[in-house]
Design a protein around this motif. Structure first.
Motif, PDB file in Angstrom:
ATOM      1  N   ILE A   1       5.404  21.727  -0.462  1.00  0.00           N
ATOM      2  CA  ILE A   1       5.150  20.398   0.096  1.00  0.00           C
ATOM      3  C   ILE A   1       4.091  19.735  -0.774  1.00  0.00           C
ATOM      4  N   LYS A   2       4.269  18.434  -0.949  1.00  0.00           N
ATOM      5  CA  LYS A   2       3.389  17.705  -1.860  1.00  0.00           C
ATOM      6  C   LYS A   2       2.031  17.396  -1.219  1.00  0.00           C
ATOM      7  N   HIS A   3       0.993  17.732  -1.953  1.00  0.00           N
ATOM      8  CA  HIS A   3      -0.382  17.378  -1.615  1.00  0.00           C
ATOM      9  C   HIS A   3      -0.661  16.024  -2.271  1.00  0.00           C
ATOM     10  N   PRO A   4      -1.444  15.135  -1.627  1.00  0.00           N
ATOM     11  CA  PRO A   4      -1.676  13.808  -2.204  1.00  0.00           C
ATOM     12  C   PRO A   4      -2.260  13.798  -3.617  1.00  0.00           C
ATOM     13  N   ARG A   5      -3.060  14.805  -3.955  1.00  0.00           N
ATOM     14  CA  ARG A   5      -3.681  14.836  -5.279  1.00  0.00           C
ATOM     15  C   ARG A   5      -3.260  16.024  -6.124  1.00  0.00           C
ATOM     16  N   LEU A   6      -2.921  17.131  -5.497  1.00  0.00           N
ATOM     17  CA  LEU A   6      -2.691  18.369  -6.235  1.00  0.00           C
ATOM     18  C   LEU A   6      -1.221  18.638  -6.546  1.00  0.00           C
ATOM     19  N   GLY A   7      -0.336  17.792  -6.065  1.00  0.00           N
ATOM     20  CA  GLY A   7       1.088  17.986  -6.335  1.00  0.00           C
ATOM     21  C   GLY A   7       1.721  18.960  -5.351  1.00  0.00           C
ATOM     22  N   TYR A   8       2.871  19.505  -5.732  1.00  0.00           N
ATOM     23  CA  TYR A   8       3.604  20.403  -4.840  1.00  0.00           C
ATOM     24  C   TYR A   8       2.931  21.772  -4.776  1.00  0.00           C
ATOM     25  N   LEU A   9       2.637  22.209  -3.528  1.00  0.00           N
ATOM     26  CA  LEU A   9       1.987  23.493  -3.298  1.00  0.00           C
ATOM     27  C   LEU A   9       2.868  24.350  -2.398  1.00  0.00           C
ATOM     28  N   ASP A  10       2.906  25.660  -2.690  1.00  0.00           N
ATOM     29  CA  ASP A  10       3.614  26.581  -1.803  1.00  0.00           C
ATOM     30  C   ASP A  10       2.655  27.028  -0.699  1.00  0.00           C
ATOM     31  N   ALA A  11       3.118  27.879   0.207  1.00  0.00           N
ATOM     32  CA  ALA A  11       2.307  28.295   1.358  1.00  0.00           C
ATOM     33  C   ALA A  11       0.998  28.962   0.943  1.00  0.00           C
ATOM     34  N   LYS A  12       1.045  29.840  -0.064  1.00  0.00           N
ATOM     35  CA  LYS A  12      -0.191  30.507  -0.508  1.00  0.00           C
ATOM     36  C   LYS A  12      -1.184  29.499  -1.080  1.00  0.00           C
ATOM     37  N   ASN A  13      -0.670  28.526  -1.831  1.00  0.00           N
ATOM     38  CA  ASN A  13      -1.546  27.505  -2.406  1.00  0.00           C
ATOM     39  C   ASN A  13      -2.150  26.612  -1.320  1.00  0.00           C
ATOM     40  N   TRP A  14      -1.355  26.277  -0.292  1.00  0.00           N
ATOM     41  CA  TRP A  14      -1.886  25.469   0.815  1.00  0.00           C
ATOM     42  C   TRP A  14      -2.990  26.234   1.543  1.00  0.00           C
ATOM     43  N   LEU A  15      -2.780  27.518   1.765  1.00  0.00           N
ATOM     44  CA  LEU A  15      -3.798  28.338   2.413  1.00  0.00           C
ATOM     45  C   LEU A  15      -5.067  28.378   1.570  1.00  0.00           C
ATOM     46  N   ARG A  16      -4.903  28.589   0.288  1.00  0.00           N
ATOM     47  CA  ARG A  16      -6.065  28.628  -0.613  1.00  0.00           C
ATOM     48  C   ARG A  16      -6.779  27.280  -0.625  1.00  0.00           C
ATOM     49  N   PHE A  17      -5.997  26.191  -0.623  1.00  0.00           N
ATOM     50  CA  PHE A  17      -6.585  24.857  -0.568  1.00  0.00           C
ATOM     51  C   PHE A  17      -7.443  24.699   0.688  1.00  0.00           C
ATOM     52  N   MET A  18      -6.973  25.204   1.819  1.00  0.00           N
ATOM     53  CA  MET A  18      -7.749  25.111   3.064  1.00  0.00           C
ATOM     54  C   MET A  18      -9.120  25.773   2.890  1.00  0.00           C
ATOM     55  N   VAL A  19      -9.133  26.928   2.257  1.00  0.00           N
ATOM     56  CA  VAL A  19     -10.392  27.646   2.025  1.00  0.00           C
ATOM     57  C   VAL A  19     -11.293  26.834   1.096  1.00  0.00           C
ATOM     58  N   VAL A  20     -10.750  26.389  -0.026  1.00  0.00           N
ATOM     59  CA  VAL A  20     -11.542  25.650  -1.022  1.00  0.00           C
ATOM     60  C   VAL A  20     -12.090  24.361  -0.415  1.00  0.00           C
ATOM     61  N   HIS A  21     -11.257  23.623   0.303  1.00  0.00           N
ATOM     62  CA  HIS A  21     -11.661  22.347   0.881  1.00  0.00           C
ATOM     63  C   HIS A  21     -12.717  22.543   1.974  1.00  0.00           C
ATOM     64  N   THR A  22     -12.511  23.535   2.834  1.00  0.00           N
ATOM     65  CA  THR A  22     -13.465  23.795   3.912  1.00  0.00           C
ATOM     66  C   THR A  22     -14.814  24.217   3.346  1.00  0.00           C
ATOM     67  N   LYS A  23     -14.782  25.062   2.326  1.00  0.00           N
ATOM     68  CA  LYS A  23     -16.016  25.507   1.654  1.00  0.00           C
ATOM     69  C   LYS A  23     -16.702  24.327   0.959  1.00  0.00           C
ATOM     70  N   HIS A  24     -15.933  23.447   0.355  1.00  0.00           N
ATOM     71  CA  HIS A  24     -16.469  22.277  -0.353  1.00  0.00           C
ATOM     72  C   HIS A  24     -17.329  21.417   0.583  1.00  0.00           C
ATOM     73  N   HIS A  25     -16.862  21.236   1.807  1.00  0.00           N
ATOM     74  CA  HIS A  25     -17.589  20.346   2.726  1.00  0.00           C
ATOM     75  C   HIS A  25     -18.798  21.009   3.385  1.00  0.00           C
ATOM     76  N   VAL A  26     -18.948  22.319   3.235  1.00  0.00           N
ATOM     77  CA  VAL A  26     -20.163  22.975   3.737  1.00  0.00           C
ATOM     78  C   VAL A  26     -21.382  22.361   3.057  1.00  0.00           C
ATOM     79  N   LYS A  27     -21.228  21.983   1.777  1.00  0.00           N
ATOM     80  CA  LYS A  27     -22.335  21.383   1.030  1.00  0.00           C
ATOM     81  C   LYS A  27     -22.810  20.083   1.681  1.00  0.00           C
ATOM     82  N   GLN A  28     -21.878  19.331   2.264  1.00  0.00           N
ATOM     83  CA  GLN A  28     -22.249  18.056   2.892  1.00  0.00           C
ATOM     84  C   GLN A  28     -23.049  18.275   4.168  1.00  0.00           C
ATOM     85  N   LEU A  29     -22.850  19.401   4.797  1.00  0.00           N
ATOM     86  CA  LEU A  29     -23.566  19.651   6.060  1.00  0.00           C
ATOM     87  C   LEU A  29     -25.029  19.920   5.773  1.00  0.00           C
TER      88      LEU A  29
END
Length: 164
Positions: A136-164
């Motif tokens: 399924i297509k991600h708005p910026r990262l292109g087409y991702l499979d299930a493993k890539n979507w899961l990894r994206f969730m981890v990376v994105h969630t970790k990224h926003h910890v810095k904002q807290l």
């Protein structure tokens, strides 16, 4: 990182978000640090919405209701997913994603994170159906499979910890 390790990391990150909610004062939760900067409440809204959307994308890939694509993500995307960090600098959310950001209460944030955590075991069990061709297509990262979507969730969630 393995599927199991990514789920473990995501659980730990979501636990961190829950613990942070218990430690922050409500006034600080809603306060905007600057005019064009999200409040903690808005960061939570964004992270929760993106994770729910990514979980649905992951589920669709695993249920084979996604697009069939054979190409791999761009090398830059693979680096982001491999190293688990976005490139340095401020990344502005796509307009469609930023439009979903809203102020949510401490209680609503906690409830939504708990609901997300409850869905993760079933999603992890569905990985027995994993096929790299369903994407399924991600708005910026292109087409991702299930493993890539899961990894994206981890990376994105970790990224926003810095904002807290």
């Amino acid at each position: 990182m393995s599927v199991r390790a990514n789920f473990k990391s995501l659980h730990k990150l979501l636990d961190y978000y829950l613990a942070y909610l218990k430690a922050i004062h409500e006034d600080d939760f809603f306060a905007k640090p600057e005019a064009n900067v999200w409040s903690v409440s808005e960061v939570y809204s964004h992270v929760i919405w993106v994770n729910k959307t990514a979980a649905i994308a992951t589920e669709n890939c695993l249920n084979r209701t996604a697009h069939i694509k054979t190409n791999k993500p761009d090398w830059r995307v693979r680096l982001i997913l491999f190293f688990g960090v976005f490139p340095p600098g401020k990344i502005k959310a796509p307009e469609a994603v930023a439009a979903k950001v809203e102020r949510i209460s401490l209680e609503d944030a906690a409830n939504q994170i708990i609901n997300l955590k409850r869905k993760l075991p079933a999603l992890e069990a569905d990985f027995k159906n994993f096929d790299t061709h369903y994407k399924i297509k991600h708005p910026r990262l292109g087409y991702l499979d299930a493993k890539n979507w899961l990894r994206f969730m981890v990376v994105h969630t970790k990224h926003h910890v810095k904002q807290l």
